[in-house]
Design an enzyme around this catalytic site. Sequence first.
Site, PDB file in Angstrom:
ATOM      1  N   GLU A   1      35.515  47.302  39.385  1.00 35.39           N
ATOM      2  CA  GLU A   1      36.799  46.871  39.216  1.00 35.39           C
ATOM      3  C   GLU A   1      37.191  47.070  37.775  1.00 35.39           C
ATOM      4  O   GLU A   1      38.283  47.339  37.506  1.00 35.39           O
ATOM      5  CB  GLU A   1      36.837  45.471  39.821  1.00 35.39           C
ATOM      6  CG  GLU A   1      38.234  44.851  39.384  1.00 35.39           C
ATOM      7  CD  GLU A   1      38.184  43.226  39.742  1.00 35.39           C
ATOM      8  OE1 GLU A   1      37.109  42.801  40.159  1.00 35.39           O
ATOM      9  OE2 GLU A   1      39.262  42.690  39.787  1.00 35.39           O
TER      10      GLU A   1
ATOM     11  N   HIS B   1      33.841  30.819  47.643  1.00 40.67           N
ATOM     12  CA  HIS B   1      34.530  29.663  46.944  1.00 40.67           C
ATOM     13  C   HIS B   1      34.159  28.306  47.441  1.00 40.67           C
ATOM     14  O   HIS B   1      35.148  27.989  48.363  1.00 40.67           O
ATOM     15  CB  HIS B   1      36.129  30.155  46.743  1.00 40.67           C
ATOM     16  CG  HIS B   1      36.423  31.103  46.284  1.00 40.67           C
ATOM     17  ND1 HIS B   1      36.889  31.138  44.852  1.00 40.67           N
ATOM     18  CD2 HIS B   1      36.618  32.475  46.582  1.00 40.67           C
ATOM     19  CE1 HIS B   1      37.219  32.556  44.374  1.00 40.67           C
ATOM     20  NE2 HIS B   1      36.957  33.304  45.414  1.00 40.67           N
TER      21      HIS B   1
ATOM     22  N   GLU C   1      34.593  25.571  46.226  1.00 35.90           N
ATOM     23  CA  GLU C   1      35.750  24.495  45.764  1.00 35.90           C
ATOM     24  C   GLU C   1      36.753  24.428  47.026  1.00 35.90           C
ATOM     25  O   GLU C   1      37.343  23.285  46.992  1.00 35.90           O
ATOM     26  CB  GLU C   1      36.315  24.968  44.545  1.00 35.90           C
ATOM     27  CG  GLU C   1      37.389  26.159  44.736  1.00 35.90           C
ATOM     28  CD  GLU C   1      36.563  27.414  44.333  1.00 35.90           C
ATOM     29  OE1 GLU C   1      35.241  27.721  44.683  1.00 35.90           O
ATOM     30  OE2 GLU C   1      37.253  28.635  43.744  1.00 35.90           O
TER      31      GLU C   1
ATOM     32  N   CYS D   1      32.402  33.651  42.744  1.00 37.94           N
ATOM     33  CA  CYS D   1      32.901  34.883  42.990  1.00 37.94           C
ATOM     34  C   CYS D   1      32.768  35.722  41.916  1.00 37.94           C
ATOM     35  O   CYS D   1      31.667  36.286  41.756  1.00 37.94           O
ATOM     36  CB  CYS D   1      34.338  34.645  43.404  1.00 37.94           C
ATOM     37  SG  CYS D   1      34.921  35.937  44.717  1.00 37.94           S
TER      38      CYS D   1
ATOM     39  N   ILE E   1      51.136  15.669  46.840  1.00 32.09           N
ATOM     40  CA  ILE E   1      50.256  14.307  46.652  1.00 32.09           C
ATOM     41  C   ILE E   1      50.813  13.434  47.457  1.00 32.09           C
ATOM     42  O   ILE E   1      50.163  12.788  48.003  1.00 32.09           O
ATOM     43  CB  ILE E   1      49.990  13.735  45.126  1.00 32.09           C
ATOM     44  CG1 ILE E   1      49.305  14.917  44.323  1.00 32.09           C
ATOM     45  CG2 ILE E   1      49.256  12.711  45.151  1.00 32.09           C
ATOM     46  CD1 ILE E   1      47.990  15.483  44.549  1.00 32.09           C
TER      47      ILE E   1
END
EC number: 6.3.4.2
Length: 534
Positions: free
Chosen positions: A406, A508, A510, A382, A19
């Site tokens: 999976e 994704h 994000e 996802c 940060i």
Amino acid sequence: MSKFIFVTGGVMSSLGKGIFSASLGRILLDEGFSVTILKMDPYLNVDAGVQNPFEHGEVFVTEDGAETDLDLGHYERFLNQNLHRINNITSGQVYLSVIEKERKGEYMGHTVQIIPHLTGEIRSRVTKVAEASKADFVIVEVGGTVGDIEGLPFLEAIREFWAEDPANSIFAHLTYVPYLETTDELKTKPTQHSVGELRKIGIQPTLVVARGVKELPADQKRKVALFCGVPADHVISLPNLTSVYKVPNYLQEQRVGHLVLSSFGMAPRTAETETPWVRFTWTIDQAKTPRRLAIVGKYVQLNDAYLSLREALHHGAWATGCDLHIDLVDSEDVEKQGVRLLDAGKYDGILVPGGFGKRGIEGMILAAGYARTHNLPYLGICLGMQVASIEFARNVLSIADANSQEFKPESKDLIIYLMPSQKGVQKLGGTMRLGVYENTITPGSRVQEAYGASTLSERHRHRYEFNNDYRTAFEEHGMRVAAVYPEEDLVESLELENHPFFVGVQFHPELSSKPLQPGPLFVAFVKAMLAHEG
Ligand code: GLN
């Protein structure tokens, strides 16, 4: 010619070097300079791809498909720019390449050593980032804590870097100043020791940044300055703030930009104070409409496991004036105790995030079904799109055995199956479908409404995909394909037609969301939560 700022850490890890580095980058950008940041990770993994999210937090994926440390995410969000594979160097990478060169005989019979060969390899990688970015400032964050054995080659490499051209490099050292309740005192001794440790290996910091729960008062700053050999105004206090995005402003109150620039004999290029960044930070405290979201996933014990996701959700919330509260709900608990965990109007939305492996899957499927049947806004990312597809197949299309290869490879109805390109892949590291792919968006879909475009480019990290054999049945029953990867006809997004907001995406979103450019799907999802009435 780039200037280099090396950021090291002392006393303990998790102080927020990432940060700090990102904030320093933001400050220099806002003073009119170009900036890039690179992270050195002293661990022996070649990349973060096969690391457990419980241990290391999320794996961040760059546009060019590198699986990196999560600090790269901070850099991208603060700098508002995308970084690349070369911005993350690990010990694993540098050892691997030195040993490969040795095997090829490239060292001409010389003894291959940590100094100069390994340190040389590290330095050449730093130089490569400077050359590729042509940035005015290259900020280099050294992971780990001063005194770690595995970090030594990196510290030696940055010392050599400085020694070769002292006018163009400075060091910032981040330490921890503990607060002792019994005596109501801030203790600076660990800082003194850690700077002492750095000086022993030939590094004198220019800035000493004191992290802690409280602000470091002026007399304590003077004490640290005296012991650490820096002027008192070069001791920077950085207590915990209500948002990490406020760190650049806080540092600027101590004139950090000016201190860094003047140590290179430079001055700011712009004098703007109400920058877009500063204006963005105001929105954080202005977000007032409360909403509650449940993230139903399996990595709930460690906050950092869904780091970019939480950030992206907040970007969407701040952009829409929503004061978003996020609960992490363990999908295994939902599996065992049922959807009553999500019941009673507690939540305004449900999100099932990415993940791997079978544990907790049935709980995620239940959560997706709950959102579907209760008109609750749902975003599936996802794995979250995959479980929503399985739930839809089982409960709407009545395909009882619907599953993913999976989790149940022997199932007759593999709604989600292994991508042809993944068949026969044995190695775990760096072998998934990774990085950015351009998708075509279906006109009239919610995804199109969110992106306001006919294409989108988002990052991926997965092995399994939606099985096109089921596509027609899905569409006939109201689950529309909202985006595809046309080159391979892959379904990249599915959404319910008759639902306020039920969207699954194979990518994704994000990973690309930034405070100054919130991810469109998160803005749309939060808007749907705002429209939701308990
Ligand atoms: N495990 C799933 C896959 O590999 C989902 C991956 C993810 O959510 N990132 O396809």
